[in-house]
Write an enzyme that holds these catalytic residues in place. Structure first.
Site, mmCIF file in Angstrom:
data_model
loop_
_atom_site.group_PDB
_atom_site.id
_atom_site.type_symbol
_atom_site.label_atom_id
_atom_site.label_comp_id
_atom_site.label_asym_id
_atom_site.label_seq_id
_atom_site.Cartn_x
_atom_site.Cartn_y
_atom_site.Cartn_z
ATOM 1 N N ARG A 94 0.855 -1.184 0.000
ATOM 2 C CA ARG A 94 0.000 0.000 0.000
ATOM 3 C C ARG A 94 0.890 1.231 0.000
ATOM 4 O O ARG A 94 1.897 1.294 0.724
ATOM 5 C CB ARG A 94 -0.912 0.021 1.247
ATOM 6 C CG ARG A 94 -2.065 -0.976 1.164
ATOM 7 C CD ARG A 94 -3.080 -0.544 0.115
ATOM 8 N NE ARG A 94 -4.189 -1.465 -0.007
ATOM 9 C CZ ARG A 94 -4.242 -2.458 -0.885
ATOM 10 N NH1 ARG A 94 -3.226 -2.683 -1.699
ATOM 11 N NH2 ARG A 94 -5.311 -3.228 -0.954
ATOM 12 N N ALA B 83 -1.983 -7.389 -9.207
ATOM 13 C CA ALA B 83 -2.950 -8.467 -9.462
ATOM 14 C C ALA B 83 -3.355 -8.525 -10.932
ATOM 15 O O ALA B 83 -4.296 -9.250 -11.275
ATOM 16 C CB ALA B 83 -4.184 -8.265 -8.593
ATOM 17 N N HIS C 73 -0.257 0.043 -10.230
ATOM 18 C CA HIS C 73 -0.953 -0.948 -9.406
ATOM 19 C C HIS C 73 -1.269 -2.205 -10.234
ATOM 20 O O HIS C 73 -2.420 -2.607 -10.395
ATOM 21 C CB HIS C 73 -2.242 -0.369 -8.830
ATOM 22 C CG HIS C 73 -2.669 -1.045 -7.558
ATOM 23 N ND1 HIS C 73 -3.281 -0.388 -6.532
ATOM 24 C CD2 HIS C 73 -2.562 -2.345 -7.145
ATOM 25 C CE1 HIS C 73 -3.546 -1.225 -5.547
ATOM 26 N NE2 HIS C 73 -3.119 -2.421 -5.893
ATOM 27 N N ASP D 176 4.654 0.076 -7.020
ATOM 28 C CA ASP D 176 3.447 -0.321 -7.764
ATOM 29 C C ASP D 176 2.197 0.308 -7.167
ATOM 30 O O ASP D 176 1.131 0.249 -7.772
ATOM 31 C CB ASP D 176 3.312 -1.853 -7.741
ATOM 32 C CG ASP D 176 2.141 -2.352 -8.575
ATOM 33 O OD1 ASP D 176 2.023 -1.923 -9.743
ATOM 34 O OD2 ASP D 176 1.333 -3.132 -8.051
ATOM 35 N N GLU E 260 -4.451 7.085 -5.552
ATOM 36 C CA GLU E 260 -4.435 6.428 -6.868
ATOM 37 C C GLU E 260 -5.629 6.858 -7.702
ATOM 38 O O GLU E 260 -6.771 6.760 -7.221
ATOM 39 C CB GLU E 260 -4.415 4.907 -6.687
ATOM 40 C CG GLU E 260 -3.136 4.411 -6.019
ATOM 41 C CD GLU E 260 -3.033 2.882 -5.957
ATOM 42 O OE1 GLU E 260 -4.027 2.208 -6.307
ATOM 43 O OE2 GLU E 260 -1.975 2.374 -5.577
#
Length: 582
Positions: A272, A324, A321, A296, A301
């Site tokens: 985070r 995933a 980000h 990342d 954001e």
């Protein structure tokens, strides 16, 4: 015998008054289908951010799915008022205002991912809304991205690529460092951190980890040494961040932390953004304490690009980000969160619940037979309370595991069983503890170590009260007392007050206190037969011959007031009470 005492909630005594039963279970999938056939609407699931097709297909089988992306807060408020479930990723902020706008209809929020810092958990709990996430589906993808950034950082891959595309050949400028025999400090040794450790050891790195909640056994099994935060800062060559964002971890990496690092350290953050103080990292980069960083995630954001202290630096790699963002992970997350949301709408327990008693899937399976027992004993005990109310609850677990028994789920079920009968609030596993605390209940737990192989030998619930509607249910300490156990998967009532009984907790139960004499059992049975009420089980317990006895009778239907009068008129019967609908 081992005895453990735990006082869970204490906010000063406050007696409850006359029970006002109100049970509001989630609509099950089976009921959804039958309700739809009868003309009732299916539940509505609002999907606020893009979800994989497999997850959407699962949802559409049992619910009306409303996909509405890029909503304004006002549009979200209007939508949730018409929704039973909400699914988000990381961009949608599920604030207190969202739960207020839902007006109690919203039963579950599903976070398609691991972190839930964009959901107001306190407000969700207060409004009785379950929050679930998808903690496993993207674990490998996040770990792989962390390793990709680790390798990219060590060999200046991104910078060299940009240089080549600018028409330059700068071999000497982008000399990297080897990973072999370097120390990787994993900060947060959870699922993702563990997967990173496996891969880093394969690269020949020395792996240490900081996590105050991590298991020494797990670390040793993976060849990882657990260290303190300060030691990790001092020995790490590379730092891979995987901790959640909490008040304790917010800006954990600040000027003081960077000052303890060896010169030339490198940092990868796929956790985070808020765990790093961006300005402090910029100063550490300027001072050469940190050689380079790969980020990342960001505190905001998307970040404000102009004037950002880190974005645009040649020694900082940034990705939007992507932890995933693999095809496999996206589909896995979609199905995992969809399954959790459907389970919640069906009223099932979920091992991915964030704001309910959090227990592993293994523990859930073990405790499943005792869930109905816990709730049923709570209901039984409160049914026996007179209009003078009660002020505290005592729960006793008899288990071969003693201190090792995880009682959180069972405690919540006992409280749920009690509060459902005495409050107009929507009581569920999410808010049971909170509602009990707000009402001033003192709740204490005791665990007694016993012999045996079952997870739980017995469970008892006692309520502190001045008076009961059935005096035989009061034990020698002056408390309403009920005890039970599980046999062949069925919960049984085994003790009421000081009397031993054996009665399956199904349907309703009629309790009679009488003088021990011939004919009473038959006459009570005749009174029930007169009202066409069938008896399913019966047990009789007495103190001694021709002395006091109680009779516990399982009945298929609740008796009318006249039936109870007829039973009370039976010669020898002293008092009668009914447990309603376990």
């Amino acid at each position: 015998m081992h005895l453990q005492s735990k006082t869970q909630l204490c906010a000063g005594p406050k007696a409850f008054r006359a029970p006002a039963p109100l049970i509001r279970p989630f609509r099950t999938a089976r009921n959804m289908a039958s309700a739809a056939a009868g003309g009732a609407a299916k539940p509505t699931v609002l999907v606020a951010e893009k979800l994989g097709g497999a997850g959407l297909e699962m949802l559409e089988k049992v619910a009306n799915v409303d996909c509405a992306y890029s909503m304004t807060p006002e549009e979200l408020y209007a939508k949730v008022a018409q929704s039973d479930a909400l699914i988000v990723r990381s961009a949608t902020k599920v604030t207190r205002q969202v739960f207020e706008a839902a007006k109690g209809r919203l039963k579950v929020v599903g976070r398609a991912g691991v972190g839930v810092d964009n959901v107001d958990l306190a407000a969700a709990t207060e409004y009785g809304c379950l929050v679930v996430n998808a903690p496993t589906a993207n674990t490998v993808a996040a770990a792989e991205h962390g390793i990709a950034l680790l390798c990219t950082l060590s060999r200046n891959v991104s910078q060299a690529d940009a240089s080549m595309k600018a028409g330059k050949w700068e071999r000497n400028k982008y000399v990297g460092v080897s990973l072999v025999d370097k120390t990787l400090a994993i900060m947060g040794f959870g699922k993702v951190g563990g997967e990173v450790a496996r891969r880093a050891r394969g690269l020949g790195m020395i792996v240490t980890a900081y996590d105050p909640y991590a298991s020494e056994e797990k670390a040793r099994a993976q060849g990882v040494r657990l260290v303190s935060f300060d030691e990790a800062l001092q020995i790490g060559d590379f730092f891979s961040l995987h901790m959640p964002l909490t008040p304790g971890t917010k800006k954990m990496f600040n000027d003081a932390a960077f000052a303890k690092m060896k010169k030339g350290a490198r940092i990868i953050n796929v956790a985070r953004g808020g765990v790093i103080d961006d300005d402090a990292l910029a100063r550490a980069l300027d001072a050469g304490i940190v050689a380079s960083a790969a980020l990342d995630v960001f505190e905001e954001e998307p970040p404000a690009f102009e004037g950002h202290p880190l974005i645009g630096r040649p020694n900082v790699i940034c990705t939007p980000h992507l932890g995933a963002s693999t095809t496999e992970a996206q589909e896995g997350v979609s199905t995992e969160v969809a399954e959790a949301v459907i389970d919640a709408l069906q009223g099932k327990l979920s091992s991915t619940a964030v704001n309910a008693p959090l227990v592993s899937a293994e523990v859930l399976r073990e405790l499943a037979p005792y869930v109905a027992l816990s709730e049923g004993l709570g209901k039984a005990a409160v049914t026996l309370v007179s209009d003078q109310g009660f002020s505290d609850i005592s729960i006793c677990y008899s288990s071969p595991r003693g201190d090792d028994l995880d009682t959180r789920l069972l405690r919540a079920m006992v409280i749920k069983g009690i509060l459902e009968q005495i409050t107009t609030s929507n009581v569920n596993l999410v808010n049971a503890d909170l509602l009990a605390k707000n009402r001033g209940l003192r709740i204490s737990e005791v665990t007694i170590r016993t012999d045996g192989s079952d997870v739980l030998s017995s469970l008892s619930v006692a309520l502190g009260t001045g008076k009961a509607v059935f005096s035989a249910a009061v034990d020698k300490t002056g408390r309403i007392y009920v005890e039970g156990g599980v046999k062949n998967g069925t919960p049984y009532l085994t003790k009421v007050g000081g009397f031993d009984v054996e009665l399956a907790m199904q349907g309703s139960v009629l309790l009679c206190r009488q003088r021990d004499q011939p004919g009473i059992v038959g006459n009570v049975g005749m009174a029930l037969a007169k009202s066409n009420i069938n008896i399913s089980f019966m047990t009789v317990c007495r103190t001694s011959r021709n002395e006091e006895a109680i009779m516990a009778i399982g009945i298929d239907d609740e008796p009318t007031g006249q039936t109870l009068i007829d039973i009370k008129d039976v010669k020898g019967v002293v008092e009668v009470a009914v447990f309603k609908d376990y």
